[in-house]
Design a protein around this motif. Structure first.
Motif, PDB file in Angstrom:
ATOM      1  N   LYS A 278      -2.823  -6.820   1.682  1.00 24.86           N
ATOM      2  CA  LYS A 278      -1.395  -6.571   2.354  1.00 24.86           C
ATOM      3  C   LYS A 278      -0.843  -7.655   2.035  1.00 24.86           C
ATOM      4  CE  LYS A 278      -3.519  -9.340   5.436  1.00 24.86           C
ATOM      5  NZ  LYS A 278      -2.962 -10.569   5.909  1.00 24.86           N
ATOM      6  N   ASN A 279       1.079  -7.623   2.478  1.00 25.79           N
ATOM      7  CA  ASN A 279       1.791  -8.870   1.843  1.00 25.79           C
ATOM      8  C   ASN A 279       1.593 -10.103   3.496  1.00 25.79           C
ATOM      9  OD1 ASN A 279       2.960  -7.547   0.140  1.00 25.79           O
ATOM     10  ND2 ASN A 279       3.617  -6.224   1.143  1.00 25.79           N
ATOM     11  N   LYS A 280       1.496 -10.825   3.355  1.00 25.18           N
ATOM     12  CA  LYS A 280       1.731 -11.984   4.173  1.00 25.18           C
ATOM     13  C   LYS A 280       2.519 -12.019   5.770  1.00 25.18           C
ATOM     14  CE  LYS A 280      -1.269 -16.393   1.570  1.00 25.18           C
ATOM     15  NZ  LYS A 280      -1.112 -17.592   1.479  1.00 25.18           N
ATOM     16  N   ALA A 281       3.896 -12.047   5.143  1.00 29.29           N
ATOM     17  CA  ALA A 281       4.790 -11.793   5.749  1.00 29.29           C
ATOM     18  C   ALA A 281       4.683 -10.534   6.352  1.00 29.29           C
ATOM     19  CB  ALA A 281       6.047 -11.439   5.176  1.00 29.29           C
ATOM     20  N   SER A 282       4.636  -8.861   5.734  1.00 26.67           N
ATOM     21  CA  SER A 282       5.049  -8.138   6.738  1.00 26.67           C
ATOM     22  C   SER A 282       3.238  -7.334   7.027  1.00 26.67           C
ATOM     23  CB  SER A 282       5.647  -7.098   6.181  1.00 26.67           C
ATOM     24  OG  SER A 282       4.590  -6.295   4.602  1.00 26.67           O
ATOM     25  N   LYS A 283       2.225  -7.745   6.406  1.00 25.05           N
ATOM     26  CA  LYS A 283       1.185  -7.180   6.475  1.00 25.05           C
ATOM     27  C   LYS A 283       1.038  -6.022   6.526  1.00 25.05           C
ATOM     28  CE  LYS A 283      -0.269 -10.564  10.200  1.00 25.05           C
ATOM     29  NZ  LYS A 283      -1.311 -10.967  11.516  1.00 25.05           N
ATOM     30  N   ASN A 284       2.252  -5.195   5.512  1.00 22.08           N
ATOM     31  CA  ASN A 284       1.921  -3.840   4.600  1.00 22.08           C
ATOM     32  C   ASN A 284       1.005  -3.573   3.552  1.00 22.08           C
ATOM     33  OD1 ASN A 284       3.667  -3.017   7.206  1.00 22.08           O
ATOM     34  ND2 ASN A 284       5.440  -3.335   6.151  1.00 22.08           N
ATOM     35  N   LEU A 285       1.344  -2.850   2.894  1.00 25.57           N
ATOM     36  CA  LEU A 285       0.658  -2.337   1.816  1.00 25.57           C
ATOM     37  C   LEU A 285       1.149  -3.046   0.778  1.00 25.57           C
ATOM     38  CD1 LEU A 285      -0.255   1.203   1.761  1.00 25.57           C
ATOM     39  CD2 LEU A 285      -1.851  -0.523   2.002  1.00 25.57           C
ATOM     40  N   ILE A 286       0.730  -3.762  -0.500  1.00 23.68           N
ATOM     41  CA  ILE A 286       1.722  -4.812  -1.476  1.00 23.68           C
ATOM     42  C   ILE A 286       2.265  -3.581  -2.037  1.00 23.68           C
ATOM     43  CG2 ILE A 286      -0.140  -6.435  -0.964  1.00 23.68           C
ATOM     44  CD1 ILE A 286      -0.939  -5.085  -3.308  1.00 23.68           C
ATOM     45  N   ALA A 287       3.567  -4.077  -2.944  1.00 23.93           N
ATOM     46  CA  ALA A 287       4.421  -2.893  -3.393  1.00 23.93           C
ATOM     47  C   ALA A 287       3.528  -1.785  -4.535  1.00 23.93           C
ATOM     48  CB  ALA A 287       5.768  -3.614  -4.104  1.00 23.93           C
ATOM     49  N   ASP A 288       2.188  -3.090  -5.056  1.00 23.28           N
ATOM     50  CA  ASP A 288       1.828  -2.063  -5.737  1.00 23.28           C
ATOM     51  C   ASP A 288       1.532  -0.708  -5.695  1.00 23.28           C
ATOM     52  OD1 ASP A 288       1.849  -3.361  -8.341  1.00 23.28           O
ATOM     53  OD2 ASP A 288       0.250  -4.397  -7.648  1.00 23.28           O
TER      54      ASP A 288
ATOM     55  N   TYR B 121     -10.593  -1.551   7.359  1.00 21.36           N
ATOM     56  CA  TYR B 121     -10.681  -0.117   8.667  1.00 21.36           C
ATOM     57  C   TYR B 121      -9.114  -0.361   8.524  1.00 21.36           C
ATOM     58  CZ  TYR B 121     -14.365   1.981   9.606  1.00 21.36           C
ATOM     59  OH  TYR B 121     -15.813   3.019   9.487  1.00 21.36           O
ATOM     60  N   ALA B 122      -8.521  -1.744   8.698  1.00 18.24           N
ATOM     61  CA  ALA B 122      -7.452  -2.272   8.384  1.00 18.24           C
ATOM     62  C   ALA B 122      -6.183  -1.669   7.227  1.00 18.24           C
ATOM     63  CB  ALA B 122      -6.538  -3.510   8.348  1.00 18.24           C
ATOM     64  N   LEU B 123      -7.383  -1.495   6.153  1.00 18.15           N
ATOM     65  CA  LEU B 123      -7.007  -1.142   4.622  1.00 18.15           C
ATOM     66  C   LEU B 123      -6.431   0.988   4.908  1.00 18.15           C
ATOM     67  CD1 LEU B 123      -5.762  -0.630   2.056  1.00 18.15           C
ATOM     68  CD2 LEU B 123      -8.173  -1.233   0.710  1.00 18.15           C
ATOM     69  N   ALA B 124      -8.107   1.098   5.195  1.00 18.63           N
ATOM     70  CA  ALA B 124      -7.957   2.412   5.191  1.00 18.63           C
ATOM     71  C   ALA B 124      -6.836   3.279   6.320  1.00 18.63           C
ATOM     72  CB  ALA B 124      -9.251   2.549   6.163  1.00 18.63           C
ATOM     73  N   ASP B 125      -6.362   2.719   7.397  1.00 22.25           N
ATOM     74  CA  ASP B 125      -4.802   3.430   8.634  1.00 22.25           C
ATOM     75  C   ASP B 125      -4.168   3.288   7.401  1.00 22.25           C
ATOM     76  OD1 ASP B 125      -6.828   3.090  10.560  1.00 22.25           O
ATOM     77  OD2 ASP B 125      -6.357   1.638  11.132  1.00 22.25           O
ATOM     78  N   LYS B 126      -3.892   2.199   6.649  1.00 26.41           N
ATOM     79  CA  LYS B 126      -2.296   1.971   5.952  1.00 26.41           C
ATOM     80  C   LYS B 126      -2.269   3.404   5.314  1.00 26.41           C
ATOM     81  CE  LYS B 126      -0.731  -2.192   8.067  1.00 26.41           C
ATOM     82  NZ  LYS B 126       0.000  -1.690   8.602  1.00 26.41           N
ATOM     83  N   LEU B 127      -3.521   3.693   4.363  1.00 21.65           N
ATOM     84  CA  LEU B 127      -3.956   4.673   3.562  1.00 21.65           C
ATOM     85  C   LEU B 127      -3.673   6.464   4.245  1.00 21.65           C
ATOM     86  CD1 LEU B 127      -6.057   3.143   1.263  1.00 21.65           C
ATOM     87  CD2 LEU B 127      -4.314   3.323   1.397  1.00 21.65           C
ATOM     88  N   LYS B 128      -3.400   5.998   6.001  1.00 25.28           N
ATOM     89  CA  LYS B 128      -4.163   7.719   6.695  1.00 25.28           C
ATOM     90  C   LYS B 128      -2.447   7.019   6.548  1.00 25.28           C
ATOM     91  CE  LYS B 128      -6.712   9.091   7.928  1.00 25.28           C
ATOM     92  NZ  LYS B 128      -7.086  10.696   7.968  1.00 25.28           N
TER      93      LYS B 128
END
Length: 226
Positions: A121-131, A167-174
């Protein structure tokens, strides 16, 4: 060698010892007390991480891995995996560590590496990194393979937050419409994916138990009133 990497895999990955040692601080961009050697793990032409080794008499913090300041989190994508990033029919594995990703890919599992279980994740947005934008995730099967101690307490007996990370990563991928599973490596000395694959076949790995992660809406739909 401990990760079971072949000479060919090491050569193709571009992993190299930083030599002479006087070049180390120039490569990482700052002075690290006690650092006596390291090897460079290139992600691409613009970014690398460094596996660090210290003098035995060094006190204080001794991070195992270093990177230049303010370079942020990145995905480690072995070259053999890049050709399949846009093909969602190819299952993708995600693990923690570059060498684990290389070992898995060497054995025929298309695997990418996180530099840490929170480093998706990105520190600021907590979203998946651009890669992650490089990967076609819709309708893709993704297996997250954490080390076998991800649910165990830390050395002081306190609960770690790695379950939350996975699980946070899994949710972002979902949210990007991937089908996500968590592979459960067996307990024992074979802590990581590379350790397991050094002693077992890919067939044995694929036979390991796994958990399908469901999104919040699915979990609510299946919940009983209580």
């Amino acid at each position: 060698r401990k990760s079971g990497l072949s000479d060919e895999t090491i050569e193709k990955s571009g992993i190299r010892t930083v030599f002479p040692p006087s070049e180390i601080n120039k490569k990482i961009g700052f002075n690290m007390p006690g650092l006596i050697s390291c090897y460079k793990i290139p992600y691409d032409k613009t970014f690398s991480r460094f596996r660090a080794f210290y003098d035995d008499n060094t006190h204080g913090k001794k991070p195992k891995y270093l990177q230049r300041k303010d370079t942020g989190n990145r995905l480690y994508i072995p070259d053999a995996v890049r050709a399949f990033l846009n093909d969602p029919s190819v299952p993708l594995y995600i693990t923690e560590g570059e060498k684990k990703a290389l070992k898995a890919t060497q054995e025929g599992l298309y695997c990418i590496g996180l530099s840490g279980l929170w480093n998706w994740k990105n520190k600021a947005s907590k979203n998946l990194i651009a890669d992650f934008d490089l990967i076609a995730l819709k309708d893709r099967t993704v297996y997250i393979v954490p080390d076998n101690d991800w649910l165990q307490p830390n050395k002081h007996g306190y609960r770690k937050n790695l379950k939350q990370a996975v699980y946070a990563l899994a949710d972002k991928l979902k949210q990007r419409e991937a089908r996500v599973f968590i592979v459960e490596l067996p307990q024992g000395e074979e802590k990581g994916l590379d350790d397991f694959l050094c002693k077992h076949t890919v067939g044995e790995f694929k036979a390991l138990p796994f958990i399908e992660v469901k999104c919040l809406i699915e979990r609510i739909a299946e919940a009983i009133p209580e």
